[in-house]
Motif scaffolding. Structure first.
Motif, short mmCIF file in Angstrom:
data_model
loop_
_atom_site.label_atom_id
_atom_site.label_comp_id
_atom_site.label_asym_id
_atom_site.label_seq_id
_atom_site.Cartn_x
_atom_site.Cartn_y
_atom_site.Cartn_z
N GLY A 71 -18.72 10.68 16.70
CA GLY A 71 -18.99 11.98 17.29
C GLY A 71 -18.60 12.02 18.77
O GLY A 71 -18.03 13.00 19.25
N LEU A 72 -18.90 10.93 19.47
CA LEU A 72 -18.54 10.85 20.89
C LEU A 72 -17.03 10.81 21.07
O LEU A 72 -16.48 11.52 21.92
N VAL A 73 -16.35 10.02 20.27
CA VAL A 73 -14.89 9.93 20.36
C VAL A 73 -14.25 11.28 20.04
O VAL A 73 -13.33 11.73 20.73
N GLY A 74 -14.74 11.94 19.01
CA GLY A 74 -14.19 13.24 18.64
C GLY A 74 -14.43 14.29 19.71
O GLY A 74 -13.53 15.08 20.02
N SER A 75 -15.60 14.29 20.29
CA SER A 75 -15.90 15.26 21.35
C SER A 75 -15.10 14.97 22.60
O SER A 75 -14.61 15.90 23.27
N TRP A 76 -14.96 13.71 22.92
CA TRP A 76 -14.18 13.33 24.10
C TRP A 76 -12.72 13.72 23.93
O TRP A 76 -12.09 14.25 24.84
N GLY A 77 -12.18 13.48 22.73
CA GLY A 77 -10.79 13.85 22.47
C GLY A 77 -10.59 15.35 22.51
O GLY A 77 -9.55 15.83 22.95
N LEU A 78 -11.57 16.10 22.04
CA LEU A 78 -11.47 17.55 22.07
C LEU A 78 -11.38 18.08 23.50
O LEU A 78 -10.65 19.02 23.78
N VAL A 79 -12.08 17.44 24.39
CA VAL A 79 -12.08 17.87 25.80
C VAL A 79 -10.83 17.36 26.53
O VAL A 79 -10.25 18.07 27.34
N ARG A 80 -10.41 16.13 26.24
CA ARG A 80 -9.36 15.49 27.03
C ARG A 80 -7.94 15.80 26.58
O ARG A 80 -7.02 15.73 27.40
N LEU A 81 -7.72 16.07 25.31
CA LEU A 81 -6.35 16.28 24.85
C LEU A 81 -5.81 17.60 25.38
O LEU A 81 -6.51 18.61 25.38
N PRO A 82 -4.54 17.62 25.81
CA PRO A 82 -4.03 18.78 26.54
C PRO A 82 -3.57 19.95 25.68
O PRO A 82 -3.65 21.09 26.11
N GLN A 83 -3.06 19.71 24.47
CA GLN A 83 -2.47 20.79 23.71
C GLN A 83 -3.31 21.13 22.48
O GLN A 83 -4.04 20.30 21.96
N THR A 84 -3.17 22.35 22.02
CA THR A 84 -3.96 22.84 20.90
C THR A 84 -3.75 22.00 19.65
O THR A 84 -4.72 21.65 18.97
N MET A 85 -2.54 21.69 19.32
CA MET A 85 -2.28 20.93 18.10
C MET A 85 -2.80 19.50 18.21
O MET A 85 -3.18 18.90 17.21
N GLN A 86 -2.84 18.93 19.39
CA GLN A 86 -3.45 17.62 19.57
C GLN A 86 -4.96 17.71 19.48
O GLN A 86 -5.61 16.85 18.88
N ARG A 87 -5.53 18.74 20.06
CA ARG A 87 -6.98 18.93 20.02
C ARG A 87 -7.50 19.16 18.61
O ARG A 87 -8.66 18.97 18.33
N LEU A 88 -6.64 19.61 17.75
CA LEU A 88 -7.03 19.92 16.38
C LEU A 88 -7.43 18.67 15.60
O LEU A 88 -8.26 18.74 14.70
N HIS A 89 -6.87 17.52 15.95
CA HIS A 89 -7.14 16.31 15.19
C HIS A 89 -8.55 15.76 15.40
O HIS A 89 -9.13 15.21 14.48
#
Length: 129
Positions: A17-35
């Motif tokens: 959950g922490l990794v997923g939330s961190w990635g959602l905040v840190r990834l720059p593009q929409t398609m990257q944030r989707l993962h």
């Protein structure tokens, strides 16, 4: 023994959950944030739900199908919602992305296909792979 399994599942769920939330905040593009919500956060919530199943079923002896149904629903709907979000983004950004791509047949654009050099074209050489 069941308490240790519950604790391990909660820790694994919290980590994902922490990794997923961190990635959602840190990834720059929409398609990257989707993962991140569809992969890591889904595993995190799944770990917490499995811990709940083990605790209430194994420790307290109160078996319930609710947690299992929620887990099944989560793992079925997360990929479908990600697919719908990706398609909506592609549809919305289609013209902008199309404008940035080089046109097929333009000079200097090979589009991933083999284009022989002029010397090779003259001699009919076989393409190099």
């Amino acid at each position: 023994m069941a308490d240790m399994l519950v604790a391990a599942l909660l820790l694994v769920g919290a980590f994902f959950g922490l990794v997923g939330s961190w990635g959602l905040v840190r990834l720059p593009q929409t398609m990257q944030r989707l993962h991140t919500p569809t992969k890591a956060t889904t595993l995190g919530v799944g770990g917490v739900l499995l811990a709940s199943i083990v605790y209430f079923g194994g420790v307290r002896g109160e078996w319930s199908i609710h947690e299992l149904l929620v887990t099944l629903f989560l793992f079925l709907t997360a990929p479908v919602s990600a697919l719908m979000l990706a398609r909506a983004w592609l549809h919305r950004e289609r013209e902008r992305v199309r404008a940035t791509l080089p046109r097929p047949g333009a000079s200097g654009v090979d589009w991933g296909v083999y284009q022989p050099t002029p010397e090779e074209a003259e001699h009919g050489a076989a393409p190099k792979r």
